[in-house]
Design an enzyme around this catalytic site. Structure first.
Site, PDB file in Angstrom:
ATOM      1  N   GLU A 140       0.824  -1.213   0.000  1.00 50.72           N
ATOM      2  CA  GLU A 140       0.000   0.000   0.000  1.00 50.72           C
ATOM      3  C   GLU A 140       0.860   1.265   0.000  1.00 50.72           C
ATOM      4  OE1 GLU A 140      -3.163  -0.487   2.865  1.00 50.72           O
ATOM      5  OE2 GLU A 140      -3.601   1.662   2.583  1.00 50.72           O
ATOM      6  N   SER A 141       2.016   1.173   0.662  1.00 50.86           N
ATOM      7  CA  SER A 141       2.922   2.328   0.734  1.00 50.86           C
ATOM      8  C   SER A 141       3.495   2.673  -0.637  1.00 50.86           C
ATOM      9  CB  SER A 141       4.083   1.998   1.673  1.00 50.86           C
ATOM     10  OG  SER A 141       4.792   0.857   1.197  1.00 50.86           O
ATOM     11  N   HIS A 147      10.964 -10.444  -2.669  1.00 54.89           N
ATOM     12  CA  HIS A 147      11.607 -11.014  -1.472  1.00 54.89           C
ATOM     13  C   HIS A 147      11.611 -12.538  -1.549  1.00 54.89           C
ATOM     14  CE1 HIS A 147      10.648  -7.396   1.421  1.00 54.89           C
ATOM     15  NE2 HIS A 147      11.208  -7.022   0.297  1.00 54.89           N
ATOM     16  N   GLU A 166      17.417 -13.938   3.784  1.00 56.09           N
ATOM     17  CA  GLU A 166      16.401 -13.186   3.029  1.00 56.09           C
ATOM     18  C   GLU A 166      17.093 -12.431   1.892  1.00 56.09           C
ATOM     19  OE1 GLU A 166      12.711 -10.457   4.196  1.00 56.09           O
ATOM     20  OE2 GLU A 166      14.535  -9.274   4.067  1.00 56.09           O
ATOM     21  N   ALA A 178      12.743   3.180  -1.848  1.00 58.94           N
ATOM     22  CA  ALA A 178      12.623   2.507  -0.537  1.00 58.94           C
ATOM     23  C   ALA A 178      13.592   3.107   0.486  1.00 58.94           C
ATOM     24  CB  ALA A 178      12.873   1.006  -0.698  1.00 58.94           C
ATOM     25  N   HIS A 182      12.205   4.996   3.743  1.00 59.16           N
ATOM     26  CA  HIS A 182      12.600   4.425   5.035  1.00 59.16           C
ATOM     27  C   HIS A 182      13.141   5.526   5.950  1.00 59.16           C
ATOM     28  CE1 HIS A 182      15.090   1.989   7.810  1.00 59.16           C
ATOM     29  NE2 HIS A 182      14.079   1.149   7.686  1.00 59.16           N
TER      30      HIS A 182
HETATM   31  P1  0O2 Z   1      15.039  -3.901   8.059  1.00 59.00           P
HETATM   32  O1  0O2 Z   1      15.660  -2.814   8.811  1.00 59.00           O
HETATM   33  O2  0O2 Z   1      14.874  -3.541   6.583  1.00 59.00           O
HETATM   34  O3  0O2 Z   1      15.657  -5.216   8.251  1.00 59.00           O
HETATM   35  P2  0O2 Z   1       8.399 -10.366   8.550  1.00 59.00           P
HETATM   36  O4  0O2 Z   1       9.792  -9.827   8.222  1.00 59.00           O
HETATM   37  O5  0O2 Z   1       8.003 -11.527   7.675  1.00 59.00           O
HETATM   38  O6  0O2 Z   1       8.192 -10.581   9.987  1.00 59.00           O
HETATM   39  P3  0O2 Z   1       6.740  -8.693   6.972  1.00 59.00           P
HETATM   40  O7  0O2 Z   1       6.193  -7.323   7.221  1.00 59.00           O
HETATM   41  O8  0O2 Z   1       5.785  -9.711   6.462  1.00 59.00           O
HETATM   42  O9  0O2 Z   1       7.419  -9.173   8.296  1.00 59.00           O
HETATM   43  O10 0O2 Z   1       7.962  -8.653   5.982  1.00 59.00           O
HETATM   44  P4  0O2 Z   1       8.003  -8.056   4.549  1.00 59.00           P
HETATM   45  O11 0O2 Z   1       7.024  -6.969   4.373  1.00 59.00           O
HETATM   46  O12 0O2 Z   1       7.990  -9.155   3.540  1.00 59.00           O
HETATM   47  O13 0O2 Z   1       9.462  -7.436   4.525  1.00 59.00           O
HETATM   48  C1  0O2 Z   1       9.939  -6.613   5.519  1.00 59.00           C
HETATM   49  C2  0O2 Z   1      11.134  -5.847   4.947  1.00 59.00           C
HETATM   50  O14 0O2 Z   1      10.812  -5.343   3.646  1.00 59.00           O
HETATM   51  C3  0O2 Z   1      11.434  -4.631   5.785  1.00 59.00           C
HETATM   52  O15 0O2 Z   1      12.388  -4.989   6.726  1.00 59.00           O
HETATM   53  C4  0O2 Z   1      11.983  -3.640   4.756  1.00 59.00           C
HETATM   54  O16 0O2 Z   1      13.337  -3.921   4.470  1.00 59.00           O
HETATM   55  C5  0O2 Z   1      11.170  -3.967   3.540  1.00 59.00           C
HETATM   56  N1  0O2 Z   1       9.883  -3.220   3.473  1.00 59.00           N
HETATM   57  C6  0O2 Z   1       8.647  -3.731   3.539  1.00 59.00           C
HETATM   58  N2  0O2 Z   1       7.726  -2.780   3.387  1.00 59.00           N
HETATM   59  C7  0O2 Z   1       8.385  -1.620   3.205  1.00 59.00           C
HETATM   60  C8  0O2 Z   1       7.956  -0.242   2.983  1.00 59.00           C
HETATM   61  O17 0O2 Z   1       6.779   0.086   2.912  1.00 59.00           O
HETATM   62  N3  0O2 Z   1       8.964   0.671   2.851  1.00 59.00           N
HETATM   63  C9  0O2 Z   1      10.288   0.351   2.905  1.00 59.00           C
HETATM   64  N4  0O2 Z   1      11.176   1.326   2.755  1.00 59.00           N
HETATM   65  N5  0O2 Z   1      10.707  -0.927   3.133  1.00 59.00           N
HETATM   66  C10 0O2 Z   1       9.780  -1.881   3.276  1.00 59.00           C
HETATM   67  P5  0O2 Z   1      12.254  -4.477   8.252  1.00 59.00           P
HETATM   68  O18 0O2 Z   1      11.865  -5.635   9.069  1.00 59.00           O
HETATM   69  O19 0O2 Z   1      11.397  -3.267   8.299  1.00 59.00           O
HETATM   70  O20 0O2 Z   1      13.646  -4.063   8.727  1.00 59.00           O
END
Ligand code: 0O2
Length: 227
Positions: A140-141, A147, A166, A178, A182
């Site tokens: 949505e963002s 991934h 990952e 991104a 972030h």
């Molecule tokens: P960091 O600092 O990047 O490591 P899960 O990880 O499975 O528990 P989720 O939400 O299902 O949780 O994971 P998802 O959405 O597949 O992936 C999470 C990671 O994707 C994030 O890591 C970010 O790196 C990236 N990400 C996901 N959505 C966004 C967004 O809207 N904007 C930005 N800039 N990055 C995003 P983390 O865990 O946030 O931390």
């Protein structure tokens, strides 16, 4: 008498040395696990470097622009464990937190992302655990990226150990968006109304950046056809 004994056993004052020893005991399995994740990052990084080298030789192309890797910080691991209600031990960390070892593959074009992902997954020591395609279905963002959670073996002195990594695949444009989004998301002193407007603007920027990706890819295809 029993209570006094238990108190003495469990709650006795620890000397500074005993305290340090206890911290070291707890830190050892954690540090060991983190070192295994570092090895897994090296394994996967090498796989991509090899693929890029081969493409450069065979097709005079470098589908990968940059490879970035990171080990999740203890602070972020703790936050995620609390959020998910995971018990504080290394087995639980390994089972439930799948993004401790993280690699980001920045490709020139969207097409290269799927090509690189396919080539990784067809290697016989790589197992796909989970795939989330935020390019086909952006968040949505506006966030776009592919991934993969994969499992790869690391070869230790006396053991072959499967480790989860990952891999996030992005184009330069996806990564640009991104990274900035972030940074902006963590500005805490913004009022909710403005935040909502900014979120809309950011989503619009993501759409424009996706459009740019597609136009660049179309130009590349036209150039290739002309060859
Ligand atoms: P960091 O600092 O990047 O490591 P899960 O990880 O499975 O528990 P989720 O939400 O299902 O949780 O994971 P998802 O959405 O597949 O992936 C999470 C990671 O994707 C994030 O890591 C970010 O790196 C990236 N990400 C996901 N959505 C966004 C967004 O809207 N904007 C930005 N800039 N990055 C995003 P983390 O865990 O946030 O931390």
């Amino acid at each position: 008498m029993i209570i006094k004994h238990l108190k003495e056993h469990f709650f006795k004052e620890l000397t500074k040395e005993e305290h340090l020893e206890k911290i070291k005991e707890g830190a050892l399995p954690y540090n060991r696990l983190m070192s295994y994740y570092k090895c897994a990052i090296m394994e996967v990084e090498t796989k991509f470097k090899v693929l890029n080298e081969q493409f450069s030789l065979k097709y005079d192309e470098n589908p990968i622009e940059t490879i970035k890797s990171r080990l999740k910080s203890p602070d972020s691991i703790m936050k995620k464990m609390k959020k998910k209600g995971i018990p504080m031990n290394t087995d639980a960390i390994e089972e439930h937190i799948t993004d401790i070892a993280g690699i980001r593959i920045i490709c020139s074009f969207e097409e290269d992302i799927y090509k690189m992902a396919k080539l990784l997954l067809q290697q016989d020591d790589v197992t796909l655990i989970e795939q989330k395609d935020y390019i086909a279905s952006p968040k949505e963002s506006g966030y776009r990226s592919l991934h993969l959670i994969v499992e790869v073996p690391i070869f230790l002195e006396d053991e072959k150990r499967p480790m989860k990594v990952e891999v996030q695949f992005r184009t330069i444009a996806m990564d640009f968006w991104a990274s900035l989004e972030h940074k902006l998301r963590y500005k805490k002193d913004i009022n909710p109304e403005l935040m909502e407007q900014l979120a809309k603007d950011l989503t619009e920027c993501a759409e424009q950046s996706a459009d740019l990706d597609h136009r660049m890819e179309a130009i590349r295809k036209r150039i290739k056809k002309k060859k």
